[in-house]
Write a protein that holds these residues in place. Structure first.
Motif, short mmCIF file in Angstrom:
data_model
loop_
_atom_site.label_atom_id
_atom_site.label_comp_id
_atom_site.label_asym_id
_atom_site.label_seq_id
_atom_site.Cartn_x
_atom_site.Cartn_y
_atom_site.Cartn_z
N SER A 179 0.86 -1.19 0.00
CA SER A 179 0.00 0.00 0.00
C SER A 179 0.89 1.23 0.00
O SER A 179 1.81 1.34 0.83
N PHE A 180 0.66 2.12 -0.91
CA PHE A 180 1.47 3.33 -1.03
C PHE A 180 0.73 4.52 -0.44
O PHE A 180 -0.50 4.64 -0.59
N ALA A 181 1.48 5.38 0.22
CA ALA A 181 0.90 6.61 0.72
C ALA A 181 0.44 7.46 -0.46
O ALA A 181 1.05 7.43 -1.54
N PRO A 182 -0.66 8.20 -0.31
CA PRO A 182 -1.17 9.01 -1.44
C PRO A 182 -0.10 9.94 -2.03
O PRO A 182 -0.02 10.11 -3.24
N GLU A 183 0.76 10.53 -1.16
CA GLU A 183 1.77 11.46 -1.65
C GLU A 183 2.81 10.73 -2.52
O GLU A 183 3.19 11.20 -3.59
N ALA A 184 3.26 9.52 -2.04
CA ALA A 184 4.23 8.76 -2.81
C ALA A 184 3.65 8.30 -4.14
O ALA A 184 4.31 8.33 -5.19
N GLU A 185 2.38 7.89 -4.12
CA GLU A 185 1.74 7.45 -5.35
C GLU A 185 1.64 8.59 -6.35
O GLU A 185 1.94 8.43 -7.55
N ALA A 186 1.24 9.77 -5.88
CA ALA A 186 1.11 10.92 -6.78
C ALA A 186 2.47 11.32 -7.36
O ALA A 186 2.60 11.63 -8.55
N THR A 187 3.50 11.27 -6.51
CA THR A 187 4.84 11.62 -6.99
C THR A 187 5.32 10.63 -8.04
O THR A 187 5.88 11.02 -9.09
N ALA A 188 5.12 9.33 -7.80
CA ALA A 188 5.57 8.31 -8.75
C ALA A 188 4.86 8.47 -10.10
O ALA A 188 5.49 8.37 -11.16
N LEU A 189 3.57 8.73 -10.07
CA LEU A 189 2.83 8.90 -11.32
C LEU A 189 3.31 10.14 -12.08
O LEU A 189 3.47 10.12 -13.31
N ARG A 190 3.57 11.22 -11.33
CA ARG A 190 4.05 12.43 -11.99
C ARG A 190 5.40 12.20 -12.64
O ARG A 190 5.63 12.60 -13.80
N LEU A 191 6.30 11.51 -11.96
CA LEU A 191 7.63 11.24 -12.52
C LEU A 191 7.55 10.30 -13.72
O LEU A 191 8.26 10.49 -14.73
N TYR A 192 6.70 9.30 -13.64
CA TYR A 192 6.61 8.34 -14.73
C TYR A 192 6.04 9.01 -15.99
O TYR A 192 6.50 8.74 -17.11
N ARG A 193 5.05 9.88 -15.78
CA ARG A 193 4.49 10.60 -16.93
C ARG A 193 5.51 11.53 -17.56
O ARG A 193 5.41 11.87 -18.74
N ALA A 194 6.47 11.96 -16.73
CA ALA A 194 7.53 12.84 -17.25
C ALA A 194 8.70 12.03 -17.80
O ALA A 194 9.80 12.57 -17.97
N ALA A 195 8.48 10.74 -18.01
CA ALA A 195 9.49 9.84 -18.57
C ALA A 195 10.65 9.58 -17.63
O ALA A 195 11.74 9.23 -18.06
N ASP A 196 10.42 9.75 -16.32
CA ASP A 196 11.46 9.46 -15.33
C ASP A 196 11.07 8.19 -14.58
O ASP A 196 10.66 8.23 -13.42
N ALA A 197 11.20 7.06 -15.27
CA ALA A 197 10.82 5.79 -14.65
C ALA A 197 11.67 5.45 -13.44
O ALA A 197 11.16 5.02 -12.40
N PRO A 198 13.01 5.64 -13.48
CA PRO A 198 13.81 5.36 -12.28
C PRO A 198 13.39 6.21 -11.09
O PRO A 198 13.34 5.73 -9.94
N GLY A 199 13.10 7.48 -11.33
CA GLY A 199 12.65 8.34 -10.23
C GLY A 199 11.33 7.87 -9.66
O GLY A 199 11.11 7.90 -8.44
N ALA A 200 10.43 7.41 -10.52
CA ALA A 200 9.15 6.89 -10.05
C ALA A 200 9.36 5.66 -9.18
O ALA A 200 8.71 5.49 -8.13
N MET A 201 10.27 4.78 -9.57
CA MET A 201 10.55 3.58 -8.79
C MET A 201 11.15 3.94 -7.43
O MET A 201 10.82 3.33 -6.41
#
Length: 878
Positions: free
Chosen positions: A719-741
Motif C-alpha cells: 500500500s502506497f501513501a497518497p503522496e508517494a503514489e502521486a509523486t511516482a505517477l508524476r515522474l513516470y508521466r515525465a518519462a522518469d521511470a527510475p525516479g518513479a521507482m
C-alpha cells in the motif's frame, strides 16, 4: 395534612431529580445478559412464565370480582346477577363488611388500613379477604416476596453489578398493569367499570408494596439504600393504574385527594420534572394556575375538604366497628365507598341533613362517637362557596394541599417518562422467538424468567459448544448464467441438496433442536450453500460424506463426458455456431477498420462508432450462446468447499408471518467462520499451481496432480501513501521511470522486510475439498478419543515414497499430519495442517484439511499408516 404516600412519592422523585433518566436505567454493562447491537437498541429478554402470569391475572381478576359483588349497594342488579353466575364467584373468599382492618399479621393489617386511602372502594374487609388465607391476592404478595428474594440473592452473587430486584420490579409491575386488559368480564358495565377497575389495580399496587416491604426487611437492607427508592419508583400507582388518566378518572386517591378537578398545564409540568425541574417551582406554578381559575380553584378546594372529611368519617367508622357496632355504620360505609357519594352528600341542604342523620345514627359513643360528632359538625358547617372552611382550612391552604397532591402525581408521571426507555428495552418473550422455546433460552442463560417456581431468574450462562458445517458450490453465479436458472436449479437439487440432506439424515438425532446436544440440525439452506450444526464427530463424518459425494459425481460425469455421443454432440454444436460467430467476428473487424480509417465528418464518425458497438455486442451474444450450449452438452463438474468450525451453539430464531409463514434463521459466530472457510481465493491456488508446474517441469511429468485440495497463500501486497503514489505517477508521466521507482521503494522495502522477518504469514484460503479449524480438530479428537488411536506426524517430503511422489505433488514443505486409526488399525481420518488463514472480520484461523480417502492422501495413508501406528510415544497423542 399531606398524604403519607404523596410525601414518599415526592421523596423518591427528589432522589431521582439530579438525573431522572439514569435513576431507573439498566445499562448494558450492569446486566448479566442483554441483547442489541448498541446502547440505542438495548433489549432485555424476559419471560413472564405461565405460572406467574396465572397468579397475577388470577389475583387481579379476583379483586375486580370481589369489588363488583361486594359493593352491591351501587352495582346494578343486572350486572350483579351476571357476575354472581361466573364460575370464579364460587371460589371467592367471604368478605367481612368492615371498612377497617380485621385480622391478620402486621403486613396484612397495614395493607388493609392503607387500602381505603388508596381507593375508597378498597375496604379493609375486602383487602383482608383478598390478601388473607384463601385469597388469591395472598399468592400475588407471595410472588413478589419470592421473586425479590431470588433477585437479592442473584444480585449478591453478581457482586451487586446488576440491580436484579429493580429488573424484577419493572417486569412484574408491567405484567400487573397488563392484566387490566382482561378485567372486563369481571366488572359491571360502564361507567361504573372504570371506578372498580382502578380499585382492582390499586389492590395490585398494595400487594406489590406489601411484598416489597417484606422482602426488603428479610434482606436486611436499610431504608436509606438508594435501591429501595428505585424499586418503589418502578412500582408506582401511575404505572399500575394506567397513567395519569387512570388515577384521575378512576377515583383513586393515593396522593391524598381526588384529583379529577384537574391540574393546570399538567403535561408541561410533568415534562419539566422529567428533565429534572424544580418541584417547588412547579408547585408554585400549579398554585398560581389554581388561583387564576375560579371554578378550578373551588373544585380543588372542595376535593381537599371532601378528602379531609372522608378521612374523619373513615376513622369514625373503623372506631365504631372496633366498638362492636359493626351493623350500624352500613349506610356510612356505602357513602364512603360509592363513586362520588360523599361529595354528592354534601352538594345540597337536604343531602347534608341526611348525612348528618346517618352520622348520628351510627354513633356508638366513646371515641368513635366523638369522631362522628366532629364529622357532623363539619357537614353542618359546609358552605358550597367555601368548603375548605368547614375542615379548618382557608382557601389558600386548601389549594396548597391540592397542589401538593398534584405534585406527587406529576412526580410519578415524570418518573414514568424517565422509565420509558428501560420499559421499552424489556423484550417480553412468548417462547416462539427461538427454536427450542423459552425453556432452551432460559437454560442457556439468555432469558430472564419471572416465575413462581424455585429457580434462578437468570441461569448462569452455559456455553454449549457444537460443530458448524458449511458447504457451498463454487462459481454459482457463472454456472447459473452458463446453464440457465432452471437447469441449475435441477442440477443443485439432484447433485447438491438431496444427496447432502440424505447424508445428514443418517446422523439426525430425532430432535428439532440441539437441546439434546446430539445429532445434526439443518441451520440454513441457501441458494448455493447449506449449513448444519451438531456434534463435532457427526460434523466431521458428514463432511467426509459430502466430499465423497462430490468426488463420485465428478468421476461419473468425467466418464459420461468421454463418451462418443457427447463428443459428437459437442462437435455438432461447434459446427452450428461456427458460421454465425465467424460472420460476427468479420463484421466486428470491418467496423474496427472503418473506425481506424481516414477522418470523416462527425456524423459519419458517430455512425461508425455505433456500428462497432453493435458488432461487438452481437459477437458477445453469439459467443455466450455457444459457451452455454457447450456447457449444457458437456456438463459441469460440481466443485464445492466444506468447512467445519467449533464453537457456541447457534441461536435459532423462529420468524412467524401471516403471509410468509414460519421461517427459521440460525445465528452463530462460528457459522460465519465456517462460511469463510469455504472461500476460493484464486491467488492462493495460483501459487500452489505454480509450484505444481515447476515440479512437473522438473520431473517431466505433465500428468502430476495436486495431492491436496485446500491451500492457503498470501501474495505480497503493498500500500502506497497518497503522496508517494502521486509523486511516482508524476515522474513516470515525465518519462522518469527510475525516479518513479525510487518514490515507491521505501514502501516496497518495508513490506519485504516484514515478510522476511515474520514466520508463517496468514493468507487467503482456497478450499475445493473439506477443511476444519484447529478448534474443531481438537474437539473432534477429544470426542472420538475412545474410538480412535491418534498419531501426530511430522513428515518431510523426502520421506514420502517415490512412487507416490511420481503421481501426486505433496508440496515442498514438511507436512504436519494427524492420523486417526480405527479399531482395525486402518487410518479412519487423516488431517493435514494447511496454515493460518485470515478470515475477514474474524481474525486468524489455523486450518486443517480433512484429507480425501482416495487419491494422493489415501495412497499416503495406505503406504505409511502402519508405520505411523507403530510410531514412538513422542509422535503420538491420545
Amino acid at each position: 395534612m399531606p398524604s403519607a404516600i404523596a410525601v414518599r412519592r415526592l421523596e423518591i422523585f427528589s432522589a431521582a431529580r439530579s438525573d431522572p433518566g439514569a435513576f431507573l436505567r439498566l445499562d448494558r454493562d450492569g446486566l448479566r445478559f442483554s441483547l442489541g447491537t448498541s446502547i440505542a437498541d438495548l433489549a432485555i429478554p424476559i419471560q413472564i412464565a405461565a405460572d406467574a402470569r396465572a397468579i397475577v391475572r388470577g389475583a387481579i381478576s379476583d379483586a375486580a370480582l370481589l369489588l363488583s359483588t361486594h359493593h352491591r349497594g351501587f352495582v346494578p342488579a343486572d350486572d350483579l346477577d351476571r357476575l354472581i353466575l361466573r364460575e370464579e364467584y364460587a371460589a371467592l373468599p367471604p368478605v367481612d363488611a368492615r371498612l377497617g382492618a380485621t385480622v391478620g399479621g402486621p403486613d396484612l393489617r397495614g395493607a388493609a388500613q392503607l387500602a381505603a386511602a388508596v381507593h375508597p372502594a378498597l375496604t379493609g374487609g375486602l383487602v383482608t379477604a383478598w390478601m388473607g388465607k384463601g385469597g388469591r391476592g395472598r399468592s400475588l404478595v407471595a410472588l413478589w416476596i419470592e421473586l425479590l428474594r431470588h433477585a437479592f440473592d442473584e444480585m449478591a452473587a453478581a457482586r451487586d453489578r446488576e440491580r436484579t430486584p429493580l429488573l424484577v420490579a419493572l417486569a412484574l409491575s408491567a405484567e400487573c398493569a397488563a392484566a387490566e386488559r382482561e378485567l372486563r368480564p369481571f366488572l359491571p358495565a360502564p361507567p361504573l367499570d372504570r371506578y372498580l377497575r382502578a380499585a382492582a389495580l390499586a389492590a395490585a399496587w398494595l400487594a406489590a408494596r406489601t411484598g416489597l416491604a417484606r422482602a426488603w426487611r428479610e434482606a436486611g437492607r436499610g431504608v436509606d439504600d438508594p435501591l429501595l427508592a428505585r424499586i418503589e419508583a418502578a412500582i408506582s400507582p401511575v404505572s399500575l393504574l394506567g397513567g395519569r388518566a387512570g388515577v384521575v378518572h378512576g377515583g383513586a386517591t393515593p396522593y391524598g385527594c381526588d384529583l379529577s378537578p384537574g391540574v393546570p398545564r399538567a403535561d408541561e409540568h410533568a415534562s419539566r420534572l422529567a428533565e429534572g425541574g424544580d418541584p417547588e417551582a412547579v408547585r408554585a406554578e400549579v398554585l398560581a394556575g389554581l388561583a387564576a381559575d375560579g371554578d378550578l380553584s373551588l373544585r380543588a378546594e372542595a376535593a381537599v375538604a371532601v378528602a379531609r372529611l372522608r378521612e374523619l368519617v373513615g376513622a369514625a367508622i373503623a372506631g365504631a366497628e372496633e366498638a362492636g357496632a359493626a351493623a350500624r355504620p352500613d349506610a356510612l360505609r356505602a357513602v364512603f365507598s360509592a363513586p362520588g357519594a360523599l361529595a354528592a352528600a354534601l352538594s345540597g341542604d337536604a343531602e347534608r341533613k341526611a348525612l348528618v342523620r346517618a352520622l348520628g345514627d351510627a354513633s356508638p359513643g366513646g371515641d368513635a362517637g366523638a369522631l362522628l360528632e366532629r364529622a357532623a359538625r363539619v357537614v353542618k358547617a359546609w358552605k358550597p362557596r367555601e368548603p375548605a372552611a368547614a375542615v379548618g382550612l382557608d382557601r389558600r391552604a386548601a389549594r396548597g394541599e391540592y397542589a401538593l397532591a398534584a405534585m406527587a402525581l406529576l412526580a410519578d408521571v415524570a418518573l414514568e417518562r424517565a422509565a420509558a426507555p428501560v420499559r421499552r428495552a424489556m423484550s417480553f418473550r412468548t417462547g416462539r422467538e427461538a427454536e427450542g422455546g423459552a425453556d432452551a433460552e432460559w437454560e442457556a442463560g439468555r432469558l430472564y424468567r419471572i416465575s413462581g417456581r424455585p429457580a434462578p431468574i437468570l441461569q448462569d450462562t452455559k456455553e454449549r459448544l457444537t460443530g458448524h458445517l458449511f458447504a457451498d458450490v463454487k462459481d454459482f453465479t457463472r454456472r447459473t448464467a452458463l446453464l440457465g436458472q432452471a437447469s441449475m436449479a435441477e442440477f443443485l437439487r439432484r447433485e447438491f441438496y438431496v444427496p447432502i440432506l440424505a447424508s445428514a439424515k443418517e446422523h439426525f438425532g430425532g430432535m428439532q433442536h440441539l437441546a439434546d446436544r446430539g445429532g445434526v440440525a439443518l441451520n440454513n439452506l441457501l441458494g448455493d450453500a447449506v449449513s448444519f450444526a451438531g456434534r463435532i464427530d457427526e460434523m466431521v463424518a458428514l463432511a467426509r460424506a459430502i466430499r465423497a459425494q462430490f468426488a463420485a459425481y465428478a468421476a461419473r460425469l468425467a466418464r459420461e463426458i468421454s463418451s462418443d455421443v457427447v463428443a459428437r454432440q459437442i462437435a455438432a454444436i461447434e459446427r452450428a455456431h461456427a458460421g454465425p460467430l465467424e460472420g460476427a467476428r468479420a463484421e466486428r473487424a470491418a467496423a474496427e477498420a472503418a473506425l481506424a480509417g481516414a477522418p470523416v465528418p462527425e456524423p459519419q464518425h458517430a455512425a461508425r462508432v455505433a456500428r462497432l458497438a453493435r458488432a461487438r455486442a452481437e459477437e458477445a451474444r453469439l459467443a455466450g450462446e455457444r459457451e452455454r450450449a457447450l456447457g449444457r452438452a458437456s456438463g459441469e463438474v460440481l466443485e464445492a468447499g466444506v468447512f467445519v468450525s467449533y464453537g457456541a451453539a447457534p441461536v435459532v430464531l423462529a420468524i412467524e408471518d401471516e403471509v410468509f409463514g414460519r421461517n427459521r434463521v440460525a445465528i452463530a459466530e462460528k457459522i460465519n467462520e465456517s462460511a469463510r472457510g469455504t472461500a476460493r481465493a484464486a491467488p492462493s491456488r495460483a501459487r500452489a499451481d505454480a509450484g505444481l508446474a515447476a515440479e512437473r517441469a522438473r520431473r517431466r511429468a505433465p500428468g502430476l496432480e495436486h495431492a491436496w485440495s485446500v491451500f492457503i497463500g498470501q501474495p505480497l501486497q503493498v500500500s502506497f501513501a497518497p503522496e508517494a503514489e502521486a509523486t511516482a505517477l508524476r515522474l513516470y508521466r515525465a518519462a522518469d521511470a527510475p525516479g518513479a521507482m525510487r518514490a515507491l521503494a521505501a514502501a516496497v522495502r518495508d513490506v519485504l522486510e516484514a515478510a522476511a522477518r515474520d514466520g508463517e504469514r496468514p493468507g487467503d484460503i482456497y478450499n475445493s475439498g473439506a477443511a476444519l479449524s484447529s478448534e474443531a480438530l481438537e474437539a473432534f479428537l477429544a470426542e472420538a478419543g475412545a474410538a480412535r488411536e491418534v498419531r501426530r506426524i511430522e513428515l518431510a517430503p523426502g520421506e514420502i515414497p517415490e512412487a507416490l511422489r511420481a503421481r501426486w505433488w505433496y508440496g515442498d514443505e514438511p507436512l504436519s499430519l494427524v492420523a486417526c486409526f480405527g479399531k482395525d488399525g486402518r487410518v479412519a481420518e487423516l488431517f493435514r495442517r494447511v496454515g493460518a488463514a485470515s478470515f475477514k472480520g474474524l481474525g486468524e484461523v489455523v486450518v486443517w484439511e480433512l484429507c480425501a480417502d482416495g487419491a494422493g492422501p489415501g495412497a499416503l495413508a495406505q503406504e505409511l499408516g502402519a508405520a505411523w501406528l507403530r510410531g514412538s510415544a513422542a509422535e503420538s497423542s491420545p
